[in-house]
Design a protein around this motif. Structure first.
Motif, short mmCIF file in Angstrom:
data_model
loop_
_atom_site.label_atom_id
_atom_site.label_comp_id
_atom_site.label_asym_id
_atom_site.label_seq_id
_atom_site.Cartn_x
_atom_site.Cartn_y
_atom_site.Cartn_z
N LEU A 1 51.10 20.70 -8.92
CA LEU A 1 50.41 19.44 -8.70
C LEU A 1 49.39 19.23 -9.80
O LEU A 1 48.49 20.04 -10.00
N ARG A 2 49.55 18.13 -10.54
CA ARG A 2 48.62 17.81 -11.62
C ARG A 2 47.88 16.52 -11.27
O ARG A 2 48.49 15.50 -10.99
N ILE A 3 46.56 16.58 -11.30
CA ILE A 3 45.71 15.42 -11.05
C ILE A 3 45.41 14.76 -12.39
O ILE A 3 45.00 15.41 -13.35
N THR A 4 45.64 13.42 -12.44
CA THR A 4 45.46 12.70 -13.69
C THR A 4 44.66 11.42 -13.43
O THR A 4 44.19 11.18 -12.33
N GLY A 5 44.56 10.59 -14.46
CA GLY A 5 43.92 9.30 -14.34
C GLY A 5 44.69 8.30 -15.17
O GLY A 5 45.90 8.45 -15.32
N GLY A 6 44.00 7.36 -15.85
CA GLY A 6 42.61 7.35 -16.23
C GLY A 6 42.03 8.72 -16.49
O GLY A 6 42.71 9.65 -16.87
N GLU A 7 40.76 8.80 -16.28
CA GLU A 7 40.06 10.08 -16.37
C GLU A 7 39.74 10.52 -14.95
O GLU A 7 38.87 9.92 -14.29
N PRO A 8 40.42 11.55 -14.44
CA PRO A 8 40.27 11.91 -13.02
C PRO A 8 38.86 12.31 -12.63
O PRO A 8 38.43 12.06 -11.50
N LEU A 9 38.10 12.89 -13.56
CA LEU A 9 36.79 13.39 -13.19
C LEU A 9 35.71 12.31 -13.12
O LEU A 9 34.57 12.60 -12.77
N VAL A 10 36.09 11.04 -13.40
CA VAL A 10 35.12 9.97 -13.18
C VAL A 10 35.24 9.39 -11.77
O VAL A 10 34.40 8.58 -11.36
N ARG A 11 36.25 9.80 -11.01
CA ARG A 11 36.39 9.35 -9.63
C ARG A 11 35.29 9.97 -8.77
O ARG A 11 35.10 11.19 -8.77
N ARG A 12 34.58 9.14 -8.04
CA ARG A 12 33.46 9.62 -7.23
C ARG A 12 33.96 10.63 -6.18
O ARG A 12 34.98 10.41 -5.54
N ASP A 13 33.24 11.73 -6.05
CA ASP A 13 33.52 12.79 -5.07
C ASP A 13 34.88 13.44 -5.28
O ASP A 13 35.49 13.98 -4.34
N ILE A 14 35.37 13.44 -6.52
CA ILE A 14 36.71 13.96 -6.80
C ILE A 14 36.83 15.44 -6.43
O ILE A 14 37.93 15.90 -6.06
N MET A 15 35.74 16.19 -6.49
CA MET A 15 35.84 17.62 -6.19
C MET A 15 36.18 17.86 -4.72
O MET A 15 36.71 18.91 -4.37
N THR A 16 35.93 16.86 -3.87
CA THR A 16 36.35 16.97 -2.47
C THR A 16 37.87 17.08 -2.38
O THR A 16 38.41 17.87 -1.59
N LEU A 17 38.56 16.30 -3.19
CA LEU A 17 40.02 16.35 -3.20
C LEU A 17 40.51 17.70 -3.70
O LEU A 17 41.41 18.30 -3.09
N PHE A 18 39.94 18.19 -4.79
CA PHE A 18 40.35 19.50 -5.30
C PHE A 18 40.09 20.59 -4.25
O PHE A 18 40.94 21.48 -4.05
#
Length: 342
Positions: A74-91
């Motif tokens: 599973l690869r998380i991408t964007g755009g830039e994925p780390l600009v998504r608010r609260d993205i670490m919750t998903l990880f």
């Protein structure tokens, strides 16, 4: 127990009409980015309304449905994925699939701008390897390519990731007349830092200001030039993606080549992509798609979602139709790469 962490019964593995098992999912969590790279985006991008995006809980549920149906990477991408608010919750939530053994790898592709902030958290979630998009080591050229990025910030992010124990692979788009004079320098830098280096051909996706033919540098030409300096040894190394690798005898490091135009990689494709709005693209270079947001939101049961995924995979084409030349002025597909997921 919340909707995002319940464990439904296993579903049937995903196999496309050509017998290819679908084991690799790339999921875009946002179409937004803090860069505007000249080969990827228009300078004045119009981004999706936030209400159209899947929530982090929906993204978790969607990813989990694919894992249940046999996706192992599973690869998380964007755009830039780390600009998504609260993205670490998903990880953090998705890391449970690593702990259970259902998922072999959870990773991401990033421009590196937020890595210094998030590297330690990513490592704590089980991320062991990432791709960093970096097309030049020249600060002024970097600013020109990204239109707004700071090379120093990205390099600090790469350092932070390595310090956290995350292996970094550097991805560079081969741009004629832009980074042609840097490829040997970038290879030496990457290999000296223990990083693989992968070159990618420009992909004809989305209308952008420069003419893509003017940007296009075939990797067979790049490879031929490298052979004047290095001894390149073909190796069977694979990461699950489309890159084909060689080892550089002089540095001991690896170089990957992603060649959708000069030599497509469709025959062994095990990948599908989901956008941040829940649209499933069975092929990067085709417009056919399936809406997963509707079945995701239609029922608390995952059966409609599982059925929609299976029906879509049954339509996965044999290959893409990418072409780039002077006569083909329009992109092969209209959507920008940032929409589909880089």
């Amino acid at each position: 127990m919340s909707e995002s962490i319940r464990v439904p019964s296993p579903a049937q593995p995903l196999v496309d009409p050509f017998g290819r098992s679908i084991t690799y999912l790339r999921v875009s969590v946002t179409d937004r980015c803090d860069f505007r790279c000249v080969y990827c985006m228009s300078e004045d991008m119009t981004f999706l309304p936030k209400k159209d995006l899947l929530t982090l809980e929906e993204l978790d549920r969607l990813c989990s449905a694919f894992v249940r149906q046999g996706v192992r990477k599973l690869r998380i991408t964007g755009g830039e994925p780390l600009v998504r608010r609260d993205i670490m919750t998903l990880f953090a939530n998705l890391s449970r699939h690593l702990q259970s053994g259902a998922l072999e790898e959870l990773t991401l592709t990033t421009n590196g701008s937020q890595l210094a902030r998030y590297a330690a958290d990513l490592a704590a979630c089980g991320v062991k390897r990432i791709n960093v998009s970096l097309d030049t080591l020249d600060p002024d050229k970097f600013k020109a390519i990204t239109r707004r990025g700071d090379l120093g910030v990205v390099l600090k992010g790469v350092e932070a990731a390595q310090k956290a124990g995350i292996a970094v692979k550097v991805n560079a788009v081969a741009l004629k007349g832009v980074n042609e004079d840097e490829v040997e320098r970038m290879i030496n830098w990457a290999h000296a830092g223990g990083m693989d280096m992968t070159f990618i051909e420009v992909m004809p996706m989305g209308d952008i200001e420069p003419d893509r033919f003017d940007q296009y540098w075939p990797l067979k030409q790049l490879r031929a030039r490298l052979m004047e300096t290095y001894t390149l040894e073909d190796i069977p190394y694979r990461t699950g993606g489309p890159a084909r690798y060689v080892r550089v005898k002089e540095t001991g490091g690896r170089i990957g080549f992603i060649t959708p135009l000069t030599h497509n990689f469709c025959e062994s494709c095990n990948r599908v992509r989901v956008t941040c709005t829940g649209t499933l693209y069975m092929c990067l270079g085709q417009e056919d798609a399936a809406d997963l947001r509707a079945p995701l939101r239609a029922s608390e049961s995952d059966e409609p979602l599982d059925a929609a995924i299976a029906a879509a995979i049954a339509r996965k084409p044999k290959g893409h139709d990418f072409i780039i030349d002077r006569e083909t002025s329009r992109p092969a597909v209209g959507r920008h790469m940032s929409v589909t997921g880089g």
